[in-house]
Design an enzyme around this catalytic site. Structure first.
Site, PDB file in Angstrom:
ATOM      1  N   CYS A  42       0.818  -1.211   0.000  1.00  0.00           N
ATOM      2  CA  CYS A  42       0.000   0.000   0.000  1.00  0.00           C
ATOM      3  C   CYS A  42       0.852   1.262   0.000  1.00  0.00           C
ATOM      4  CB  CYS A  42      -0.932  -0.002   1.213  1.00  0.00           C
ATOM      5  SG  CYS A  42      -2.217  -1.266   1.152  1.00  0.00           S
ATOM      6  N   CYS A 219      10.304  16.262  -3.799  1.00  0.00           N
ATOM      7  CA  CYS A 219       9.216  15.322  -4.067  1.00  0.00           C
ATOM      8  C   CYS A 219       8.821  14.697  -2.734  1.00  0.00           C
ATOM      9  CB  CYS A 219       9.626  14.264  -5.093  1.00  0.00           C
ATOM     10  SG  CYS A 219      10.937  13.152  -4.533  1.00  0.00           S
TER      11      CYS A 219
END
Length: 261
Positions: A42, A219
């Site tokens: 996930c 990022c």
């Protein structure tokens, strides 16, 4: 001991009950682990939060049914949830295997063997995988989140480009950052040039004695930002620097109240 097993990834979930009243155990269905390249997490592939919520509630329901001996638990069957189409299917799964190493007729898997079992060695993958950390740039093309914080505090003229996808940027971002996703960086270089020029003009109009405008790239974890800096260097933006560790580093080392996801 029954195992009420649930899993969720993306917009899909599944639920079943293993090792219940003659039903198959997990090893009956998967006698050998899948290759690590076939496994998704996930943290990397994402999951819609309500999906594990739905699966978790159904898990609780199955546990209550088993504990109170009512209804028909999902033994020998698997519930499949497709949240995108709002569909739930129940399919039959393989039954108990008499030669299973764990629950078969001649199983040798004792409680002590279970306690001593090296699951990481068996699956050839760590139970907790740290995010990938690339090292694509030399040290002089990178700065830490703490260094970036100091430069901002000192009033350094700069532009910070956030190369995450726009839907990530909309969740949380650094102040005054410019969102140009990595996938569209090549087509939007002019926006970086314009931002640098605008910052330089503001610097000239102010009282600052600094020369030049710095360019930083950030990022989520510091991988895509390195790729972006590599490309920017090739395109002439030689002063571009990567913020090591990305926003996760900022939240960890600079601002603990900064939201992470």
């Amino acid at each position: 001991m029954p195992l009420v097993s649930g899993a969720a990834l993306g917009l899909e979930g599944q639920l079943t009950v293993y090792n219940y009243k003659g039903g198959p155990c997990y090893r009956c269905l998967f006698p050998t682990p899948p290759p690590t390249t076939a496994c998704q997490r996930c943290s990397d592939s994402g999951v819609l939060g309500v999906v594990p919520g739905v699966i978790g509630c159904l898990q609780a329901l199955e546990a209550i049914k088993i504990a109170s001996a009512v209804g028909e638990p999902l033994s020998g069957r698997m519930l499949l949830l497709d949240a995108l189409s709002a569909r739930i299917r129940i399919v039959k799964i393989r039954g108990r295997v008499s030669q299973c190493e764990v629950c078969g007729d001649n199983a040798t898997f004792t409680q002590q063997k279970f306690r001593d079992f090296d699951y990481e060695k068996f699956t050839q993958s760590p139970l907790s995988t740290s995010p990938l950390k690339l090292k694509l740039l030399p040290g002089d093309s990178r700065i830490s989140s703490k260094e970036y914080k100091e430069r901002v505090a000192n009033g350094e003229a700069h532009v910070v480009v956030d190369v995450r996808p726009s839907h990530h940027f909309n969740i949380v971002s650094l102040p005054k950052s410019l969102n140009i996703p990595l996938s569209s960086l090549e087509a939007r270089l002019s926006e970086i040039s314009s931002a640098l020029k605008e910052e330089e003009e503001e610097q000239k109009g102010g009282s600052s004695n600094q020369s030049g405008t710095s360019l930083y790239v950030v990022c989520r974890r510091g991988n895509d930002s390195q790729r972006a800096v590599q490309y920017l260097h090739k395109m002439g933006f030689t002063s571009a620097k990567d913020i090591i560790g990305g926003l996760e580093s900022w939240a960890r080392d600079v601002d603990p109240s900064f939201p992470t996801y």
